[in-house]
Write a protein that holds these residues in place. Structure first.
Motif, PDB file in Angstrom:
ATOM      1  N   ASP A   1      23.965  22.142-112.849  1.00 19.05           N
ATOM      2  CA  ASP A   1      25.327  21.999-112.343  1.00 19.05           C
ATOM      3  C   ASP A   1      25.695  20.534-112.168  1.00 19.05           C
ATOM      4  O   ASP A   1      26.799  20.115-112.503  1.00 19.05           O
ATOM      5  CB  ASP A   1      25.478  22.710-111.000  1.00 19.05           C
TER       6      ASP A   1
ATOM      7  N   GLN B   1      24.400  23.946-105.462  1.00 20.64           N
ATOM      8  CA  GLN B   1      24.316  23.802-106.910  1.00 20.64           C
ATOM      9  C   GLN B   1      22.942  23.270-107.334  1.00 20.64           C
ATOM     10  O   GLN B   1      22.252  22.580-106.583  1.00 20.64           O
ATOM     11  CB  GLN B   1      25.392  22.836-107.422  1.00 20.64           C
TER      12      GLN B   1
ATOM     13  N   LEU C   1      32.329  16.181-104.644  1.00 16.09           N
ATOM     14  CA  LEU C   1      32.355  17.508-105.262  1.00 16.09           C
ATOM     15  C   LEU C   1      33.513  18.343-104.709  1.00 16.09           C
ATOM     16  O   LEU C   1      34.184  19.065-105.463  1.00 16.09           O
ATOM     17  CB  LEU C   1      31.024  18.219-105.016  1.00 16.09           C
ATOM     18  N   ALA C   2      33.741  18.226-103.404  1.00 14.62           N
ATOM     19  CA  ALA C   2      34.847  18.967-102.799  1.00 14.62           C
ATOM     20  C   ALA C   2      36.190  18.505-103.359  1.00 14.62           C
ATOM     21  O   ALA C   2      37.104  19.318-103.578  1.00 14.62           O
ATOM     22  CB  ALA C   2      34.818  18.801-101.282  1.00 14.62           C
ATOM     23  N   LYS C   3      36.306  17.211-103.631  1.00 10.16           N
ATOM     24  CA  LYS C   3      37.543  16.687-104.209  1.00 10.16           C
ATOM     25  C   LYS C   3      37.729  17.189-105.641  1.00 10.16           C
ATOM     26  O   LYS C   3      38.860  17.516-106.051  1.00 10.16           O
ATOM     27  CB  LYS C   3      37.513  15.159-104.176  1.00 10.16           C
ATOM     28  N   LEU C   4      36.652  17.264-106.403  1.00 13.84           N
ATOM     29  CA  LEU C   4      36.739  17.835-107.748  1.00 13.84           C
ATOM     30  C   LEU C   4      37.239  19.270-107.688  1.00 13.84           C
ATOM     31  O   LEU C   4      38.027  19.705-108.536  1.00 13.84           O
ATOM     32  CB  LEU C   4      35.370  17.801-108.435  1.00 13.84           C
ATOM     33  N   ASP C   5      36.788  20.003-106.696  1.00 15.35           N
ATOM     34  CA  ASP C   5      37.175  21.410-106.570  1.00 15.35           C
ATOM     35  C   ASP C   5      38.675  21.587-106.300  1.00 15.35           C
ATOM     36  O   ASP C   5      39.198  22.698-106.426  1.00 15.35           O
ATOM     37  CB  ASP C   5      36.369  22.079-105.450  1.00 15.35           C
ATOM     38  N   GLU C   6      39.347  20.503-105.927  1.00 19.67           N
ATOM     39  CA  GLU C   6      40.786  20.584-105.712  1.00 19.67           C
ATOM     40  C   GLU C   6      41.570  20.588-107.030  1.00 19.67           C
ATOM     41  O   GLU C   6      42.798  20.682-107.021  1.00 19.67           O
ATOM     42  CB  GLU C   6      41.251  19.420-104.844  1.00 19.67           C
ATOM     43  N   GLY C   7      40.846  20.461-108.147  1.00 23.50           N
ATOM     44  CA  GLY C   7      41.494  20.520-109.448  1.00 23.50           C
ATOM     45  C   GLY C   7      41.463  19.235-110.243  1.00 23.50           C
ATOM     46  O   GLY C   7      42.103  19.141-111.295  1.00 23.50           O
TER      47      GLY C   7
ATOM     48  N   ASP D   1      39.573  16.069-112.461  1.00 25.70           N
ATOM     49  CA  ASP D   1      38.514  15.892-113.460  1.00 25.70           C
ATOM     50  C   ASP D   1      37.668  14.660-113.173  1.00 25.70           C
ATOM     51  O   ASP D   1      36.513  14.593-113.591  1.00 25.70           O
ATOM     52  CB  ASP D   1      39.135  15.752-114.857  1.00 25.70           C
TER      53      ASP D   1
ATOM     54  N   ARG E   1      33.783  15.440-114.528  1.00 21.94           N
ATOM     55  CA  ARG E   1      33.461  16.638-115.288  1.00 21.94           C
ATOM     56  C   ARG E   1      32.986  16.188-116.663  1.00 21.94           C
ATOM     57  O   ARG E   1      33.583  15.314-117.286  1.00 21.94           O
ATOM     58  CB  ARG E   1      34.679  17.556-115.397  1.00 21.94           C
TER      59      ARG E   1
END
Length: 313
Positions: free
Chosen positions: A2, A32, A106-112, A114, A160
């Motif tokens: 991951d 992950q 990682l949490a910021k990436l999860d907001e959409g 890249d 990503r």
């Protein structure tokens, strides 16, 4: 995997144990799967032995020993190209980046997003030799390339894989990765992170680095303006550069014979430098080989392997 944490290392033997302990502790708490890729960029202070020790006791660790010192960009790209994670997190090896910021990235990436770029808002470096040149360079880069980030020089970022796996970087251009990603349509943001004072060793970079950054900025600006519309770019500037080249050459000849100034001391070689940069890129791209060589790889319960590289471009 991951997550791939990728870390270029050059003579940071004293800082590595504490960095590894903090990083391992952070990854242990994540849900992950993760791997740690160290790229030993020709260290001579025992860093390589320390990294091999991490690999021997932690199956998440892989160490790439480069055949010589290639520089931070090449070492970082070696680690990225030989990683397997869906999310790539680069870090410095000097201990100034805090692994505890990884869950926040990682949490910021999860907001959409890249790309999440670290911002050392409270930077723990010398004001004159490090912080002031960085502020100038960051504002210049943002103004010219239109990607509004405060801190391009911060290594701690989260990407990503799909937005950077095809990026080709040379020189000092690792700081421009968010720009390349934005040009390809990636959603880029930044996050304030912790920046810790350097406790071990000394910085490998000083105020002289800003010159290299500015030269790389010139190349990136050139690529941005000319790559998809070369006829417009060169058509508009062609006549001007022709006149300029005649003037520069005439000036160089006058200086050569009137003031005994050699041609190498004139701006003529700045223009040749741009041509050489383009030729170097063509050389590596045509051969399909990266601008580094991996001498051996060390990982958990395996013997060091000799190889040119694990993965191709």
């Amino acid at each position: 995997m991951d997550i791939s944490v990728v870390i270029p290392v050059y003579d940071e033997a004293e800082a590595l144990p504490e960095l590894y302990r903090a990083l391992a502790s952070t990854l242990d708490r994540l849900p992950q799967s993760a791997e740690i890729i160290f790229a030993d960029d020709g260290s001579r202070d025992g860093s390589g032995a320390a990294l091999d020790g991490f690999a021997e006791r932690d199956q998440r660790v892989r160490v790439l020993h480069l055949s010589r010192n290639y520089g931070q960009t090449a070492a970082l790209m070696a680690a990225i190209q030989n990683s397997t994670g869906d999310i790539i997190i680069p870090m410095d090896g000097d201990g100034q980046n805090d692994p505890g910021d990884i869950p926040r990235l990682l949490a910021k990436l999860d907001e959409g997003y890249d790309v999440v770029s670290g911002w050392r808002m409270t930077r723990q470096d010398d004001a004159l030799t490090r912080r002031l040149p960085s502020v100038i360079a960051n504002r210049l880069i943002s103004g010219l390339l239109h990607v509004p980030l405060h801190d391009y020089g911060c290594t701690l970022k989260a990407y990503r894989r799909e937005v950077i796996e095809d990026v080709r970087l040379y020189g000092e251009m690792h700081r421009f990765i968010p720009i390349y990603a934005a040009w390809e349509g990636a959603r880029v943001t930044e996050l304030v992170i912790t920046h810790r004072p350097r406790r071990f060793g000394r910085s490998k970079y000083g105020i002289g680095r800003i010159v290299r950054v500015l030269l790389d900025l010139l190349i990136v600006y050139f690529i941005d303006r000319a790559s998809d519309r070369p006829m417009q770019f060169f058509g508009k500037l062609g006549l001007g550069f022709f006149v300029l080249s005649l003037a520069v050459f005439g000036w160089a000849v006058v200086l050569k014979y009137a003031a005994a100034v050699t041609l190498i001391q004139t701006p003529l070689f700045l223009l040749l430098g741009i041509i050489a940069e383009v030729q170097a890129r063509i050389y590596f791209e045509a051969r399909g080989r990266p601008p580094y060589k991996i001498r051996r790889v060390v990982q958990h319960r395996t013997q060091p392997q000799r190889m040119a590289s694990l993965r191709r471009w």
